[in-house]
Write an enzyme that holds these catalytic residues in place. Structure first.
Site, PDB file in Angstrom:
ATOM      1  N   GLU A  37       0.832  -1.216   0.000  1.00  0.00           N
ATOM      2  CA  GLU A  37       0.000   0.000   0.000  1.00  0.00           C
ATOM      3  C   GLU A  37       0.864   1.264   0.000  1.00  0.00           C
ATOM      4  O   GLU A  37       0.904   2.028   0.977  1.00  0.00           O
ATOM      5  CB  GLU A  37      -0.918  -0.001   1.232  1.00  0.00           C
TER       6      GLU A  37
ATOM      7  N   LYS B 294       2.504   1.350  -6.405  1.00  0.00           N
ATOM      8  CA  LYS B 294       1.333   0.950  -7.191  1.00  0.00           C
ATOM      9  C   LYS B 294       1.331   1.625  -8.560  1.00  0.00           C
ATOM     10  O   LYS B 294       1.038   0.984  -9.583  1.00  0.00           O
ATOM     11  CB  LYS B 294       0.047   1.270  -6.416  1.00  0.00           C
TER      12      LYS B 294
ATOM     13  N   SER C  77      -6.967  -0.525  -0.259  1.00  0.00           N
ATOM     14  CA  SER C  77      -7.997  -0.283   0.749  1.00  0.00           C
ATOM     15  C   SER C  77      -8.052   1.174   1.172  1.00  0.00           C
ATOM     16  O   SER C  77      -8.978   1.573   1.870  1.00  0.00           O
ATOM     17  CB  SER C  77      -7.729  -1.152   1.989  1.00  0.00           C
TER      18      SER C  77
ATOM     19  N   HIS D 266     -11.813  -3.835  -4.221  1.00  0.00           N
ATOM     20  CA  HIS D 266     -11.315  -3.914  -2.842  1.00  0.00           C
ATOM     21  C   HIS D 266     -11.920  -5.110  -2.118  1.00  0.00           C
ATOM     22  O   HIS D 266     -13.087  -5.097  -1.729  1.00  0.00           O
ATOM     23  CB  HIS D 266     -11.652  -2.617  -2.094  1.00  0.00           C
TER      24      HIS D 266
ATOM     25  N   ASN E 216     -10.228  -8.733   4.135  1.00  0.00           N
ATOM     26  CA  ASN E 216      -9.415  -9.838   4.632  1.00  0.00           C
ATOM     27  C   ASN E 216     -10.104 -10.553   5.802  1.00  0.00           C
ATOM     28  O   ASN E 216     -10.620  -9.882   6.689  1.00  0.00           O
ATOM     29  CB  ASN E 216      -8.053  -9.271   5.095  1.00  0.00           C
TER      30      ASN E 216
ATOM     31  N   GLU F  50     -15.808  -4.035  -2.587  1.00  0.00           N
ATOM     32  CA  GLU F  50     -16.127  -2.676  -3.026  1.00  0.00           C
ATOM     33  C   GLU F  50     -15.563  -2.491  -4.428  1.00  0.00           C
ATOM     34  O   GLU F  50     -14.352  -2.586  -4.638  1.00  0.00           O
ATOM     35  CB  GLU F  50     -15.512  -1.640  -2.078  1.00  0.00           C
TER      36      GLU F  50
ATOM     37  N   ASN G   7     -14.452   1.468   5.184  1.00  0.00           N
ATOM     38  CA  ASN G   7     -13.391   1.946   6.059  1.00  0.00           C
ATOM     39  C   ASN G   7     -13.578   3.410   6.437  1.00  0.00           C
ATOM     40  O   ASN G   7     -13.135   3.842   7.502  1.00  0.00           O
ATOM     41  CB  ASN G   7     -12.031   1.735   5.398  1.00  0.00           C
TER      42      ASN G   7
END
Length: 745
Positions: free
Chosen positions: A433, A438, A460, A481, A484, A493, A531
């Site tokens: 992340e 990325k 995420s 998304h 876990n 998502e 989140n």
């Protein structure tokens, strides 16, 4: 902040088990039909002309009553020697009752009367003067399973599509057309409870193993072998369909002391899992306690009375609401109807960590070829090992045979280069992340895949729009998304970026469905949907610690509300380091109202990581939680008072839930999602928000936005501007509108 936690086994596994489709003519039905063949076998055939599956509407039940009378007359005239009940639908026996009809019932007496009519029809079937055979190929749920139980014999096909269950408890009701009564008498108390109290389904092999079905016939010769078996049934001794159980099992199932032990143990498990919020499993246990040793008629009477009360309860109505949300997602496309998603036969996965390995395993489990890539051979080997472990667990839990698991594992390959990625229909990026990493990976992979391949990121917390700037063709890009652990958490998502094409979104949405997930379309924004709402909720738990609440008080209050675990336990599961990073990202993006609580800041500066290193708010040994760690308060230092405890549980719940509702209002106002239903489905599937409450915003609507606004204003006065009411709350209160009224769909 993906979290490894469990959603209660309520209202999340109804996919394809019941049907909300309506008949074109509610007053008449042409199915089932009755015919007699040349061997003197009567065939009751279900084949609804206007549906893809057979559903037991009121009209169909009336028609069944007439057909059973035809069969009785034929039997008494000596024209038939046995009756077979089957379906002409490919892959479906009977999908269950009409959920819409159940939802419309408001009078308990009317509901009880309708239940008794169904019971009477099944009793007529059960008392036919010739043997009856339920020939089950495909989906057999609810009232379909109860119909099979009313038959003398049950045979099933060996098709993977043959699934049998009684999912009524997942709608807040119980099997009341004889399922609660007949199943324990057929398979034994313990085996019956495993189905009755959970609503889970079983395959053909297990149906035979527990004694529900007497024979499993090959799909290709199913009706032929059903007919041959039915022709032999007049010569079979009474009770031959029942399987003999081991002595130890019979001592528990068939003796009063044994049944008391089994039922008491089952009740403890139900209370632990549901905290008493779901009355249906408790009513099932009461009926079995009081009537398992009595007559069928007395037990059916108890079923009907209990069903009449349960079907009009708020729990039933809320669970039906959740079922409808789930069905709408399952039948959705994520894009306009004229947009065709790309067919996905092969997937590339970038990053072979726990998430990448989990995504690869899930895709392979569902028949998709997968190629994993990482920059180190050791990482690829670790990802393959993780996938293998998940398949091994599926074998241990009898979800797959060893051969099926091995065949699925063969669909996964991996390496440190892009070999095989040119054939990928979709690539899912699941690397570390970090935005710079990325962007570099996405730019690199874009040159290695087909021009029409879809690329998705599993981020995420990072901006999909910012990632897209690194790509030459951002229209092919969107978010996917997963939560876990990938194989357990049902939500995905699907993040629509500013440049994402309808086809890219529709393809990822369709892929999520193929992988057995529940997709929800969300817009790009800090924390996306789940989140974003969890952030202030978890942060408020830290403020509660600072106000003197104990770990146990905070988490118990959340569990008493119906959440699967408390916020502090959830932080441990997510990982304290991950939570710290996510909280900092939300603070940076959303400003002072997301400022981390002093207690969580202090915790983040300790060496505690939560479950992953065995020390967080709780202690862990061998992967199991061993209770709250009282030493954690020392690590929190001045952020918490020396004197702790005695904080009112209702106030704890009010503060935690108010933060979620307020943030959900902001999410809707910003257009991250456009429907209240999307918030509710995502929170239930992604966090375990209690389904019996219908969802976060359906619960808020029971308070009305005026009531929520009043609570927020009181909390703002007492605790500061982090409780400042969202502008949308103020508008809804002023306009006297609910969330579902203002954001329908």
């Amino acid at each position: 902040m993906p979290g490894r936690f469990f959603v209660p086994g309520i209202a999340i596994s109804l996919d394809r088990h019941l049907s909300g489709e309506r008949t074109m003519d509610p007053d008449t039905a042409t199915t089932p039909t009755f015919d007699v063949d040349h061997r003197g076998l009567g065939w009751i055939t279900f084949d609804a002309p206007d549906r893809s599956v057979n559903v037991l509407t009121e009209a169909v039940m009336r028609r069944l009553a007439a057909v059973v009378e035809e069969a009785r007359a034929a039997a008494e005239a000596g024209l038939v020697q046995a009756v077979v009940v089957h379906s002409a639908k490919a892959g479906s026996f009977i999908a269950g009752a009409d959920v819409d009809a159940i939802a419309e019932l408001e009078d308990p007496l009317e509901a009880e009367t309708k239940v008794r009519l169904g019971q009477a029809i099944y009793l007529d079937l059960e008392t036919l003067p010739v043997p009856t055979v339920a020939a089950i190929h495909g989906t057999c749920m609810g009232g379909g399973t109860e119909l099979a139980l009313a038959c003398t014999h049950r045979v099933v096909s060996d098709s993977s599509r043959t699934r049998i269950g009684l999912p009524e408890v997942q709608l807040g009701i119980l099997p009341a057309w004889g399922g609660t009564t007949r199943l324990p008498r057929l398979v034994g108390l313990q085996a019956a409870l495993d189905l009755l109290l959970t609503g889970k389904t079983i395959n053909s092999r297990k149906a035979k193993r527990i004694g529900f079905a007497g024979h499993v016939f090959p799909t290709e010769l199913f009706l032929e072998q059903v007919g041959d078996f039915a022709a032999t049934t007049p010569d079979l001794p009474h009770g031959s369909s029942r399987k003999k159980r081991p002595l130890g099992t019979r001592l528990l199932d068939d003796t009063l002391p044994g049944r008391r032990i089994v039922l008491a143990t089952a009740r403890k498990r139900v209370m632990k899992r549901t905290n008493g919020h779901y009355p249906a499993p408790l009513r099932i246990l009461e009926i079995l306690r009081d009537h398992l040793g009595s007559s069928v008629e007395e037990s059916l009477d108890a079923e009907a009375r209990a069903a009449g009360e349960l079907v009009v309860s708020s729990v039933c109505k809320n669970l039906i609401h959740v079922y409808r949300l789930h069905e709408a997602a399952r039948k959705g496309r994520g894009a306009p109807d004229d947009v065709e998603p790309r067919t996905v036969e092969a997937v590339g996965v970038l990053g072979a960590g726990v998430m990448g390995g989990g995504i690869a395993q899930l895709a392979a489990y569902n028949g998709i070829r997968v190629r994993m890539k990482d920059i180190r051979h050791e990482a690829v080997a670790s990802g393959l090992h993780h996938a293998r472990e998940l398949f091994d667990t599926a074998v241990e839990r009898h979800k797959l045979t060893r051969r099926e698991a091995d065949q699925a594992m063969e669909r996964i390959a991996g390496g440190v280069d892009y070999h095989g990625f040119a054939a990928a229909d979709v690539v899912v990026e699941a690397v570390v992340e970090r935005m710079d990493v990325k962007r570099a990976v996405l730019k690199e992979v874009e040159a290695e895949v087909a021009d029409d391949a879809v690329i998705a990121t599993n981020t995420s917390s990072l901006s999909v729009n910012e990632m897209a700037r690194a790509m030459a063709h951002p229209r092919r890009f969107c978010g996917m998304h997963f939560f876990n652990p990938v194989h357990r958490m049902p939500l995905v998502e699907v993040v629509r970026g500013g440049d994402s094409s309808d086809r890219a979104v529709a393809t990822v949405y369709s892929l999520a469905l193929t992988m057995g997930k529940v997709p929800v379309i969300v817009g790009d924004g800090p924390g996306f949907l789940v989140n974003r709402i969890l952030g202030p909720y978890l942060n408020e738990a830290g403020f509660l610690l600072g106000d003197g609440a104990t770990i146990q008080e905070i988490d118990e209050a959340a569990r008493d509300f119906g959440l699967p675990m408390g916020p502090l336990r959830l932080i441990d599961e997510v990982g304290i380091d991950v939570s710290r990073h996510a909280g900092a990202s939300l603070h940076e993006a959303l400003g002072p109202r997301m400022a981390p609580s002093p207690a969580l800041v202090a915790l983040g500066q300790s060496d505690r990581l939560g479950r992953k290193n065995g020390r967080g708010f709780y202690l862990y040994e061998g992967g199991k939680e061993k209770g709250a760690d009282e030493n954690v308060y020392a690590d929190l230092g001045a952020a918490v008072p020396a004197e702790r405890g005695g904080v009112d549980a209702e106030m704890i719940r009010r503060r935690l839930v108010a933060q979620m509702i307020n943030e959900a209002a902001r999410v809707l106002d910003e257009g991250i999602v456009t429907r209240a239903a999307d918030v509710d489905l995502a929170m239930i599937m992604g966090t375990g928000f209690p389904p019996f409450r219908g969802g976060l915003l359906r619960f808020a609507d029971t308070l009305h936005p005026r009531g929520v606004l009043d609570r927020m204003s009181e909390l703002q006065d007492a605790h500061g501007d982090r409780f400042e009411p969202a502008p949308l709350l103020e508008r809804l209160a002023r306009e006297d509108r609910s969330f579902y009224d203002a954001f329908p769909g």
